[in-house]
Design a protein around this motif. Structure first.
Motif, short mmCIF file in Angstrom:
data_model
loop_
_atom_site.label_atom_id
_atom_site.label_comp_id
_atom_site.label_asym_id
_atom_site.label_seq_id
_atom_site.Cartn_x
_atom_site.Cartn_y
_atom_site.Cartn_z
N ILE A 154 2.80 3.99 -13.38
CA ILE A 154 3.39 3.11 -14.40
C ILE A 154 2.62 1.81 -14.50
CG2 ILE A 154 5.50 1.96 -15.15
CD1 ILE A 154 6.97 4.05 -13.28
N GLY A 155 2.36 1.17 -13.37
CA GLY A 155 1.62 -0.08 -13.36
C GLY A 155 0.14 0.13 -13.66
N HIS A 156 -0.60 -0.94 -13.62
CA HIS A 156 -2.03 -0.85 -13.90
C HIS A 156 -2.78 -0.15 -12.77
CE1 HIS A 156 -0.45 -4.09 -16.43
NE2 HIS A 156 -1.38 -3.73 -17.29
N ILE A 157 -2.30 -0.36 -11.54
CA ILE A 157 -2.85 0.33 -10.36
C ILE A 157 -1.67 0.71 -9.47
CG2 ILE A 157 -4.23 0.10 -8.26
CD1 ILE A 157 -6.07 -1.80 -9.70
N GLY A 158 -1.75 1.89 -8.87
CA GLY A 158 -0.78 2.31 -7.87
C GLY A 158 -1.46 2.49 -6.53
N CYS A 159 -0.78 2.13 -5.45
CA CYS A 159 -1.34 2.19 -4.10
C CYS A 159 -0.41 3.00 -3.19
CB CYS A 159 -1.54 0.80 -3.53
SG CYS A 159 -2.61 -0.27 -4.54
N PHE A 160 -0.97 4.02 -2.55
CA PHE A 160 -0.19 4.91 -1.69
C PHE A 160 -0.78 4.97 -0.29
CE2 PHE A 160 0.37 6.39 -6.01
CZ PHE A 160 1.71 6.77 -6.08
N SER A 161 0.07 5.30 0.67
CA SER A 161 -0.36 5.50 2.06
C SER A 161 -0.09 6.93 2.50
CB SER A 161 0.40 4.54 2.98
OG SER A 161 0.17 4.86 4.35
N PHE A 162 -1.03 7.48 3.26
CA PHE A 162 -0.84 8.79 3.87
C PHE A 162 -0.75 8.67 5.40
CE2 PHE A 162 -3.38 10.23 0.00
CZ PHE A 162 -2.25 10.56 -0.71
N TYR A 163 -0.32 7.50 5.87
CA TYR A 163 -0.08 7.33 7.30
C TYR A 163 0.82 8.47 7.79
CZ TYR A 163 0.86 4.85 11.68
OH TYR A 163 0.96 4.50 13.01
N PRO A 164 0.63 8.99 8.99
CA PRO A 164 1.33 10.20 9.42
C PRO A 164 2.85 10.17 9.27
CG PRO A 164 -0.44 9.73 10.94
CD PRO A 164 -0.39 8.57 9.98
N THR A 165 3.47 8.99 9.32
CA THR A 165 4.93 8.93 9.24
C THR A 165 5.46 8.96 7.81
OG1 THR A 165 4.91 6.51 9.24
CG2 THR A 165 5.06 7.61 11.38
N LYS A 166 4.58 8.91 6.82
CA LYS A 166 5.03 8.90 5.43
C LYS A 166 5.51 10.30 5.03
CE LYS A 166 4.05 4.59 4.55
NZ LYS A 166 3.63 4.10 5.87
N ASN A 167 6.22 10.39 3.90
CA ASN A 167 6.73 11.69 3.44
C ASN A 167 5.61 12.70 3.25
OD1 ASN A 167 8.98 10.00 3.25
ND2 ASN A 167 9.79 11.09 1.48
N LEU A 168 4.45 12.23 2.78
CA LEU A 168 3.24 13.03 2.74
C LEU A 168 2.25 12.35 3.67
CD1 LEU A 168 1.60 15.41 1.61
CD2 LEU A 168 0.85 13.89 -0.25
N GLY A 169 2.14 12.87 4.89
CA GLY A 169 1.34 12.20 5.91
C GLY A 169 0.13 13.00 6.31
N ALA A 170 -0.96 12.31 6.55
CA ALA A 170 -2.19 12.94 7.04
C ALA A 170 -2.12 13.06 8.56
CB ALA A 170 -3.39 12.11 6.60
N MET A 171 -3.25 13.45 9.16
CA MET A 171 -3.34 13.49 10.62
C MET A 171 -4.18 12.31 11.10
SD MET A 171 -3.71 17.60 11.33
CE MET A 171 -3.46 17.46 13.09
N GLY A 172 -3.97 11.19 10.45
CA GLY A 172 -4.69 9.95 10.72
C GLY A 172 -4.46 9.04 9.52
#
Length: 379
Positions: free
Chosen positions: A175-193
């Motif tokens: 929606i905004g001009h830029i969106g920023c997301f995290s894939f830190y392991p504890t997030k709903n969609l988390g990486a392995m780092g």
């Protein structure tokens, strides 16, 4: 029974064959940074988020920093942010030399208060950063209206909210001009780092963000702008590609867990001794809240957390120190009394386990322990 705040091993073992195969695929390719895995993830996230450009980056913090750099924000500039959030929201503003202008949050959603945002706009305001805290969408209609009125870009901090929908059905970060997301392991969609994502619907902005991601380089070894090493590695891209198709069912499980918590806490009849999280709902909008956290407000919060720990129940305080009370911002001269809601939240919030694999028995264990503590201290 023990109830950890989060158990990532359960998610891994459920997807172990797919994740292991993805890791081996990257190892055999020996393409370690960016490459086909990250490019494929970007296309899949563009489709999921319904956004034109998704750019895989090194972390959610770096996503915010890149957004600052993309708008050439620096010394003398101001950026309006909530005072109640994870530190990266403020830290990235300060890191580029700009001044974080702090705003109190709404008492129900914990998100930016639009009325106060409007009051803080000055000729030096170069961006507004609404945070979709704990997976609950900020009022993006109001934010975008303020941005349009004053010609100020809106940068969405969606680190905790991938997939969250506004009442109109749009995914946050699109929606905004830029969106920023995290894939830190504890997030709903988390990486392995560490890992993150920057999104935009602006072609020119996307081109600049991709340059910033790779030292400002375009073409190779030629630098018209400054950037950094903000690249996402292929291992994280491959793992996230395995997990992304499961995200809707994980959101559904979190919503079920949250609904059960709310029903059980309400039935426990604890009165005003506990305040349950807001649960915005909109017809036909399943992800109005994705519950990255289930956060209650209680008196004697620290004592309750200690009691839960003794019962083997995990919990966490998000967040004990608002930005206006952080020592590193003391030189900005914020008045503590200007932030009553955030001050209250810092003293009363406690997040309890909400991850998708929780059992009903574990949730009942948490509710019973909280209720027992509240009744014993009220007696």
């Amino acid at each position: 029974m023990p109830v950890p705040l989060l158990d990532l091993k359960l998610q891994y073992h459920a997807l172990k064959p797919e994740i292991d195969a993805a890791l081996i695929r990257v190892a055999e390719s020996q393409v370690s940074i960016l490459g086909p895995e990250v490019e494929a993830l970007e296309r899949e996230l563009e489709e999921y988020l319904e956004v034109k450009h998704a750019i895989g980056v090194s972390s959610g913090t770096d996503a915010l920093l890149m957004a600052m750099m993309a708008y050439d924000i620096g010394p003398g500039d101001e950026v309006i942010i909530p005072t109640f959030s994870f530190f990266a929201t403020a830290g990235c503003v300060a890191r580029v030399g700009a001044t974080p202008v702090l705003v109190d949050v709404d008492a129900h959603t914990f998100n930016l208060c639009p009325t106060q945002v409007r009051q803080k706009v000055t000729p030096r305001t170069k961006a507004i950063i609404p945070v979709h805290l704990f997976g609950c969408a900020a009022d993006m209609d109001a934010m975008m209206a303020i941005g349009a009125e004053f010609g100020i870009p809106i940068i969405e901090d969606a680190a905790q909210a991938i997939g969250t929908q506004t009442p109109s059905g749009r995914r946050v970060g699109s929606i905004g001009h830029i969106g920023c997301f995290s894939f830190y392991p504890t997030k709903n969609l988390g990486a392995m780092g560490d890992g993150g994502l920057v999104t935009t619907n602006d072609d020119a902005l996307a081109t600049k963000l991709r340059q910033i991601r790779n030292h400002g380089m375009e073409p190779r070894y030629y630098h018209k702008i400054m950037g950094g090493n903000f690249r996402l590695d292929a291992l994280q891209g491959a793992v996230l590609r395995v997990k992304l198709p499961h995200l809707p069912q994980w959101h559904a499980a979190r919503r079920r867990n949250a609904a059960l918590y709310t029903r059980l806490f309400t039935a426990a009849d604890l009165g005003t001794s506990i305040v349950l999280p807001a649960a915005p709902q909109a017809e036909g909008i399943p992800d109005a809240h994705i519950f990255n956290q289930y956060t209650v407000q209680v008196p004697n919060r620290d004592a309750l957390r200690e009691y839960l720990q003794k019962q083997g129940i995990g919990s966490e305080i998000y967040y004990p120190v608002p930005f206006h009370r952080q020592e590193c911002f003391s030189h900005l001269g914020h008045r503590d009394e200007d932030y009553p809601v955030s001050n209250h939240l810092a003293q009363s919030v406690l997040s309890v386990p909400i991850y998708p694999e929780l059992t009903e028995a574990q949730i009942r264990e948490v509710v019973d322990a909280v209720a027992t503590f509240i009744r014993s201290t009220a007696a």
